[in-house]
Design a protein around this motif. Structure first.
Motif, short mmCIF file in Angstrom:
data_model
loop_
_atom_site.label_atom_id
_atom_site.label_comp_id
_atom_site.label_asym_id
_atom_site.label_seq_id
_atom_site.Cartn_x
_atom_site.Cartn_y
_atom_site.Cartn_z
N GLY A 198 -9.04 75.47 20.10
CA GLY A 198 -9.18 76.40 18.98
C GLY A 198 -9.35 75.72 17.63
N TYR A 199 -9.33 74.39 17.60
CA TYR A 199 -9.59 73.69 16.34
C TYR A 199 -11.04 73.89 15.93
CZ TYR A 199 -5.25 70.94 16.64
OH TYR A 199 -3.94 70.54 16.69
N ASP A 200 -11.29 73.92 14.61
CA ASP A 200 -12.67 73.84 14.15
C ASP A 200 -13.02 72.37 13.99
OD1 ASP A 200 -11.64 72.99 11.66
OD2 ASP A 200 -11.90 74.96 10.74
N GLN A 201 -14.30 72.08 13.69
CA GLN A 201 -14.74 70.69 13.64
C GLN A 201 -13.99 69.89 12.57
OE1 GLN A 201 -16.74 69.40 15.94
NE2 GLN A 201 -16.64 67.34 15.08
N ALA A 202 -13.78 70.50 11.41
CA ALA A 202 -13.10 69.79 10.31
C ALA A 202 -11.66 69.43 10.71
CB ALA A 202 -13.10 70.65 9.05
N ALA A 203 -10.97 70.36 11.35
CA ALA A 203 -9.59 70.09 11.77
C ALA A 203 -9.55 69.02 12.87
CB ALA A 203 -8.93 71.38 12.27
N LEU A 204 -10.50 69.09 13.80
CA LEU A 204 -10.58 68.07 14.85
C LEU A 204 -10.78 66.69 14.23
CD1 LEU A 204 -10.94 66.91 17.69
CD2 LEU A 204 -13.29 67.76 17.66
N GLU A 205 -11.74 66.58 13.32
CA GLU A 205 -11.99 65.30 12.67
C GLU A 205 -10.80 64.85 11.84
OE1 GLU A 205 -15.75 65.76 10.64
OE2 GLU A 205 -16.81 66.03 12.54
N GLY A 206 -10.08 65.80 11.22
CA GLY A 206 -8.88 65.48 10.46
C GLY A 206 -7.81 64.84 11.33
#
Length: 115
Positions: A40-48
């Motif tokens: 459920g992460y978005d791309q920005a959160a995943l990269e964070g």
């Protein structure tokens, strides 16, 4: 006893997921799509999380929404049936391993994402 993978950094394992996929002509974007679908992460959160060196325990613990179709993830990873793993965190890690395996084996994304 805490399993070593729980305290391992996701960013330490992530390049292996990407390499495994790319060896089979799949992409980093597909790996990211699988991780986003599962957690459920978005791309920005995943990269964070990758940039921050988040460990697996925290990564899955803070996941916004584990996909409701995770019960459809079945099969064997490292000789272990993912649907029979008793520890919830270990099962989540095994689900991710299984999905990446399916990607590397050439399965269609719709099937990997249980659509």
């Amino acid at each position: 006893m805490t399993h070593r993978i729980f305290t391992s950094k996701v960013s330490g394992v992530y390049p292996h997921y990407v390499t495994k996929a790319e060896k089979k002509n799949r992409t980093k974007d597909e790996v990211d799509q699988i991780i986003r679908w599962l957690t459920g992460y978005d791309q920005a959160a995943l990269e964070g999380h990758l940039d921050a060196g988040t460990d697996f325990q925290t990564f899955f613990g803070k996941a916004p929404a584990m996909n409701p179709n995770t019960a459809l993830i079945k099969g064997v990873v490292c000789g272990v049936r993912v649907e029979e793993v008793e520890d919830p965190l270990m099962q989540q890690i095994r689900w991710l391993d299984k999905l990446i395996d399916e990607l590397a084996k050439g399965k269609a994304m719709e099937k990997i994402l249980r659509q």
